[in-house]
Design an enzyme around this catalytic site. Sequence first.
Site, PDB file in Angstrom:
ATOM      1  CD1 TRP A  27     -34.940  41.612 -26.686  1.00 36.52           C
ATOM      2  CD2 TRP A  27     -33.182  40.282 -26.318  1.00 36.52           C
ATOM      3  NE1 TRP A  27     -34.323  41.397 -27.890  1.00 36.52           N
ATOM      4  CE2 TRP A  27     -33.236  40.587 -27.693  1.00 36.52           C
ATOM      5  CE3 TRP A  27     -32.151  39.464 -25.850  1.00 36.52           C
ATOM      6  CZ2 TRP A  27     -32.298  40.089 -28.605  1.00 36.52           C
ATOM      7  CZ3 TRP A  27     -31.226  38.967 -26.754  1.00 36.52           C
ATOM      8  CH2 TRP A  27     -31.301  39.284 -28.112  1.00 36.52           C
ATOM      9  NE  ARG A  28     -38.822  41.443 -29.864  1.00 31.80           N
ATOM     10  CZ  ARG A  28     -38.768  41.381 -31.196  1.00 31.80           C
ATOM     11  NH1 ARG A  28     -39.174  40.284 -31.818  1.00 31.80           N
ATOM     12  NH2 ARG A  28     -38.323  42.405 -31.900  1.00 31.80           N
ATOM     13  CD  GLU A  40     -33.541  47.993 -26.810  1.00 36.93           C
ATOM     14  OE1 GLU A  40     -32.780  48.502 -27.662  1.00 36.93           O
ATOM     15  OE2 GLU A  40     -34.545  47.340 -27.113  1.00 36.93           O
ATOM     16  CD  GLN A  45     -22.936  50.761 -33.635  1.00 37.29           C
ATOM     17  OE1 GLN A  45     -22.395  50.366 -34.655  1.00 37.29           O
ATOM     18  NE2 GLN A  45     -23.806  51.752 -33.631  1.00 37.29           N
ATOM     19  CE1 TYR A  85     -18.128  50.323 -31.304  1.00 45.40           C
ATOM     20  CE2 TYR A  85     -18.920  48.062 -31.452  1.00 45.40           C
ATOM     21  CZ  TYR A  85     -18.490  49.230 -32.065  1.00 45.40           C
ATOM     22  OH  TYR A  85     -18.417  49.295 -33.428  1.00 45.40           O
ATOM     23  CE1 TYR A 123     -34.184  52.126 -31.187  1.00 41.75           C
ATOM     24  CE2 TYR A 123     -32.642  51.207 -29.603  1.00 41.75           C
ATOM     25  CZ  TYR A 123     -33.611  51.030 -30.569  1.00 41.75           C
ATOM     26  OH  TYR A 123     -34.015  49.762 -30.911  1.00 41.75           O
ATOM     27  CG  ASP A 141     -33.085  51.701 -34.587  1.00 44.79           C
ATOM     28  OD1 ASP A 141     -34.104  51.851 -35.314  1.00 44.79           O
ATOM     29  OD2 ASP A 141     -32.687  50.583 -34.203  1.00 44.79           O
ATOM     30  CB  CYS A 194     -38.374  47.332 -44.019  1.00 50.69           C
ATOM     31  SG  CYS A 194     -38.393  48.716 -45.177  1.00 50.69           S
ATOM     32  CB  CYS A 202     -42.308  45.161 -51.280  1.00 44.72           C
ATOM     33  SG  CYS A 202     -41.058  46.485 -51.176  1.00 44.72           S
TER      34      CYS A 202
END
Length: 238
Positions: A27-28, A40, A45, A85, A123, A141, A194, A202
């Site tokens: 999707w990019r 999206e 979830q 869902y 979002y 999000d 992250c 880090c």
Amino acid sequence: MDKQDIYARIPDALLPWYAANRRDLPWRRDKEPYHIWVSEIMLQQTRVEAVKGYYARFLETLPTIEALAYADDELLHKLWEGLGYYSRVRNLKKAAIQIMEEHSGQFPREYEKIRALPGIGDYTAGAISSICFGLPRAAVDGNVLRVVSRLTEDATPIDLPARKKAVTAALEEIYPAQAGEFTQALMELGATVCGPNRAPDCDHCPCRDFCQGYVAGVAEKLPVKAPKKGRRVEEKTV
């Protein structure tokens, strides 16, 4: 360093990092609103790896908004089977019908009109607005809240509605011209370097030099959530 300064440094740090490290996701590969919208909704979830196959099959079978609007419900549920869902796919069809009836089959370009479609929240509207149309609208999000909480060393519970609104407003003040790339860069950092449920990497973070959570040695303890309310016990006689 105050929070405003930290926010201001994020785009210059993230954009080059994202250009060099972005994952190659289906999707990019374009900015077609229909494609971004479907991806999206599927990613809500649901893990990225699980979505890839569903995304390809869905668009192969229903390549346009019109095809989705007039799709048979049984076919829709078959295409979605296993993703769970199911209200998501029902809302996809409702929104497609609304686009056909109210927007002549063209995906709306304004944030408010996108937000008004069934199944689209703040979002998703922010993601589509910025990625597809270059609008300075943030998509905040859990991943983004985690990144910002660590960068600013902010222990405000991220599940408070006011916190999400504050982060959204602060990010939209510093949005660069490359709005879509910035939105995806924030998503990418929060999903990888992250990421959730593990220690932040880090050593490979482009924002380490100004991350207040890293400097204070508390990045791994952030973000925090509001404590759960105690269970109320009542005695009843029947």
